[in-house]
Structures are given as structure tokens and as C-alpha cells.
Design an enzyme around this catalytic site. Structure first.
Site, short mmCIF file in Angstrom:
data_model
loop_
_atom_site.label_atom_id
_atom_site.label_comp_id
_atom_site.label_asym_id
_atom_site.label_seq_id
_atom_site.Cartn_x
_atom_site.Cartn_y
_atom_site.Cartn_z
N TYR A 1 0.88 -1.03 0.01
CA TYR A 1 0.07 -0.09 -0.09
C TYR A 1 0.97 1.26 0.09
CZ TYR A 1 -3.65 2.92 1.34
OH TYR A 1 -4.96 4.21 1.20
P1 NAD Z 1 -13.52 1.88 0.44
O1 NAD Z 1 -12.85 0.59 0.70
O2 NAD Z 1 -14.67 2.51 1.23
O3 NAD Z 1 -13.78 2.06 -1.20
C1 NAD Z 1 -12.95 1.45 -2.15
C2 NAD Z 1 -13.56 1.61 -3.41
O4 NAD Z 1 -12.96 0.84 -4.53
C3 NAD Z 1 -15.06 0.40 -3.45
O5 NAD Z 1 -16.02 1.12 -4.22
C4 NAD Z 1 -14.54 -0.56 -4.30
O6 NAD Z 1 -15.67 -1.39 -4.74
C5 NAD Z 1 -13.78 -0.34 -5.10
N1 NAD Z 1 -12.72 -1.11 -5.66
C6 NAD Z 1 -11.60 -1.94 -4.84
N2 NAD Z 1 -11.23 -2.77 -5.74
C7 NAD Z 1 -11.84 -2.56 -6.92
C8 NAD Z 1 -11.57 -3.23 -8.07
N3 NAD Z 1 -10.78 -4.45 -8.30
N4 NAD Z 1 -12.39 -2.82 -9.22
C9 NAD Z 1 -13.11 -2.01 -9.06
N5 NAD Z 1 -13.50 -1.32 -8.00
C10 NAD Z 1 -12.50 -1.54 -6.81
O7 NAD Z 1 -12.38 2.83 0.60
P2 NAD Z 1 -12.29 4.37 0.91
O8 NAD Z 1 -11.79 4.51 2.17
O9 NAD Z 1 -13.47 5.26 0.15
O10 NAD Z 1 -11.04 5.01 -0.13
C11 NAD Z 1 -11.08 5.68 -1.18
C12 NAD Z 1 -9.70 5.89 -1.82
O11 NAD Z 1 -8.91 6.79 -0.53
C13 NAD Z 1 -8.77 4.76 -1.93
O12 NAD Z 1 -7.72 4.76 -2.78
C14 NAD Z 1 -8.02 4.90 -0.57
O13 NAD Z 1 -6.71 4.06 -0.67
C15 NAD Z 1 -7.62 6.22 -0.36
N6 NAD Z 1 -7.43 6.35 1.11
C16 NAD Z 1 -8.60 6.22 1.98
C17 NAD Z 1 -8.11 6.58 3.47
C18 NAD Z 1 -9.19 6.21 4.53
O14 NAD Z 1 -8.89 6.30 5.79
N7 NAD Z 1 -10.51 5.64 4.33
C19 NAD Z 1 -7.10 6.99 3.83
C20 NAD Z 1 -6.06 7.22 2.83
C21 NAD Z 1 -6.49 6.96 1.53
#
Ligand code: NAD
Length: 289
Positions: A194
Site C-alpha cells: 500500500y
Molecule cells: P472503500 O474501501 O470504502 O472503497 C473502495 C472502493 O474501491 C469501493 O467502491 C470498491 O468497490 C472499489 N474497488 C476496490 N477494488 C476494486 C476493483 N478491483 N475494481 C473496481 N473497484 C474496486 O475505501 P475509501 O476509504 O473510500 O478509499 C477511497 C480511496 O481513498 C482509496 O484509494 C484509498 O486508498 C484512499 N484512502 C483512504 C483512506 C481512509 O482512511 N479511508 C486514507 C487514505 C487514502
């Protein structure tokens, strides 16, 4: 407010079924953009489906937000969206970076399929929001975890940005926004893939921006801090750790998906026209502490 209007624009958003991606889709729609949501495919269908077909559709991978609820949330918000926006859906598994563009439902098929369902075959904004995290000590970290994370979080955003670049550069106009992380800047613990993927995505953001900003295509990133989404389920279910983190965040709270409405509108709109290759940290002050 015209600075932030997205009327007449079309945005393609990955990871739009839930969490931050869903909130961004709603914000973009509220600002008047047509939206094309990239969702993981139902096991029994990989066909393109437009909003009209989707009344009962669900993203089977989404534990919380069925597609129908997302669409109705978008159409029933009190402040918008501008009437008549076009909502479409492309089902794809973006961890599949090898299937060819003209078959299957891998990431290479997303842009060509999306162009067939969006108005005027035009995409103005790409939001690379889908992402996954896998945790294990580095000495035991399975190679399959590495491949899944790097494909989903880094290679796939590159392939989508490349397709977007080919489409946007001739028109001298476009916005690409990559969802990075605090691990774009820090190493984290037991999340080597990651951290590598998000560090790489930050550098990719700058690399593409360096090539494309003189041609009207801006590439920027957003780095969320601790945000209450399914991705952090384990942490959110651990009260002691939750309290510890809350105490460490200057804003004294976790972020919510709604905290990304403003940042995404800024970077997707002409309000940010001179912001190029930047990664905007949205973390309640965590990085500065
Ligand atoms: P989440 O897990 O709630 O949502 C992730 C989304 O990605 C979902 O809609 C899922 O269906 C989609 N996804 C995953 N793998 C997939 C695939 N193979 N094909 C199609 N779709 C796919 O995550 P989130 O917390 O909403 O995070 C969104 C973004 O922000 C991500 O890139 C994550 O790395 C980044 N992020 C999140 C946080 C946090 O604290 N939540 C912190 C830093 C970065």
C-alpha cells in the site's frame, strides 16, 4: 460560484460504490457534472448498464451502498444536482490490468466503454479513487497481495490516466485527480504494498502533470488522513485505538467521506486551474503535528 460549476462536464469516477468515491460522485453531480460510475462487476453480468437500467441494480461488492441507493441519493439531494444530469455506470474489475480493451471487464476496457455511454462521447474529469489495502508483516507478505495492491492502486490509475490523456490532450482540456494517502509521504507499518503504491501514485501525479499541464490537462492528487469508511473497519471497531488516533488528530475527529466534497470540487473545477502536480492533504492536521 461559477468557478466551481461543472455544468456540461462529465466525470468518470472509480471506487464510486461507497466511501470517499461515492461522496465525490455526489459532489460532482451536485455541481452539475454528468457522472459515469465505475463499479465492480456483478458476478453474472459484465455488460454496460445505463442509469435507466439500474433501478434495482446493486454492486455486490459494496457492503453498504447499493447502486440504486447511490443513484437516488444523487437525484434527491436538496441542493442539486442540476436537473438533467446524465448518470451512467461501467462495471469493471480494475485489478485486472491485462484483459484487452475490447473484451472482458478489465481496466483497459473502462475508457472505451465509458465513452460509449457518456453524453457526446466526452470525458472531462477522471477521478482515480478505487483502492485496496492488504496488511501483513513484510517478511511474510504474500506476492499475491503485492500484485493485487499494485495493480489496483497504481497500475490501474496509470492505465486510466493514459487513456484519459489520449482523449483530453487533443482537446487541450481535462482534470485528473488521483486518490493518494498519508502513505504517499510516510512508510506506515505492515502495509508495504500500500505504501509503495501510494508513494508511486504521488510521483505518477507529478510525472503526468509535468508532461501535460502545458497542454491544458491538470493532474493532481488528494491524500486523505484517517477517514471513517469500510477500508478502516478494523480500526473503527477498536475503541482504544480509535481514541488514541482521535487524540493525535489536531481536528480531534476522524474525517468523513463528505469532507472530500470541497477538495474534489476544487480540483475538478476551474477554481484550481493553476494547481498542477499537487497532492492536497485532507487529514484534520495529522501531517503537521
Ligand atoms: P472503500 O474501501 O470504502 O472503497 C473502495 C472502493 O474501491 C469501493 O467502491 C470498491 O468497490 C472499489 N474497488 C476496490 N477494488 C476494486 C476493483 N478491483 N475494481 C473496481 N473497484 C474496486 O475505501 P475509501 O476509504 O473510500 O478509499 C477511497 C480511496 O481513498 C482509496 O484509494 C484509498 O486508498 C484512499 N484512502 C483512504 C483512506 C481512509 O482512511 N479511508 C486514507 C487514505 C487514502
Amino acid at each position: 460560484m461559477e468557478l466551481f460549476s461543472l455544468e456540461g462536464k462529465t466525470a468518470l469516477i472509480t471506487g464510486a460504490s461507497r466511501g470517499i468515491g461515492r461522496a465525490c460522485a455526489i459532489a460532482l453531480a451536485q455541481a452539475g457534472a454528468n457522472i459515469c460510475l465505475v463499479l465492480r462487476p456483478p458476478s453474472d453480468s459484465t455488460q454496460d448498464i445505463t442509469s435507466a437500467d439500474l433501478k434495482d441494480g446493486e454492486d455486490p461488492y459494496s457492503s453498504v451502498i447499493p447502486t440504486s441507493a447511490l443513484l437516488s441519493a444523487i437525484s434527491s439531494t436538496s441542493t442539486g444536482p442540476a436537473k438533467g444530469i446524465h448518470v451512467s455506470v461501467v462495471y469493471a474489475d480494475i485489478s485486472d490490468t491485462t484483459s484487452p480493451a475490447d473484451s472482458g471487464s478489465g481496466v483497459k476496457s473502462v475508457f472505451p466503454r465509458a465513452l460509449k455511454v457518456v453524453p457526446a462521447e466526452q470525458i472531462d474529469i477522471l477521478v482515480n479513487c478505487a483502492g485496496i489495502q492488504r496488511r501483513a508483516p513484510s517478511v511474510e507478505f504474500p506476492e499475491s497481495f503485492w500484485d493485487d495492491v499494485l495493480n489496483t492502486n497504481l497500475k490501474s490509475p496509470f492505465l486510466l490516466a493514459q487513456a484519459a490523456g489520449k482523449h483530453m490532450l487533443p482537446r487541450q482540456s481535462g482534470k485528473i485527480i488521483n486518490f493518494c494517502s498519508l502513505l504517499t509521504f510516510q512508510g506506515g507499518l505492515t502495509v508495504p504494498a500500500y505504501a509503495a503504491s501510494k508513494g508511486g501514485l504521488g510521483q505518477l501525479t507529478k510525472a503526468l502533470s509535468n508532461e501535460w499541464s502545458s497542454q491544458g490537462v491538470q493532474v493532481n492528487g488528494i491524500a486523505p488522513g484517517y477517514i471513517a469508511t469500510d477500508m478502516n473497519e478494523a480500526l473503527l471497531n477498536n475503541p482504544a485505538r480509535l481514541q488514541q488516533l482521535n487524540d493525535r488528530i489536531p481536528a480531534q475527529r476522524w474525517g468523513t467521506p463528505g469532507d472530500f466534497a470541497g477538495p474534489i470540487l476544487f480540483l475538478a473545477s476551474q477554481a484550481s486551474n493553476y494547481v498542477c502536480g499537487e497532492v492536497l492533504v485532507v487529514d484534520g492536521g495529522w501531517m503537521g503535528r
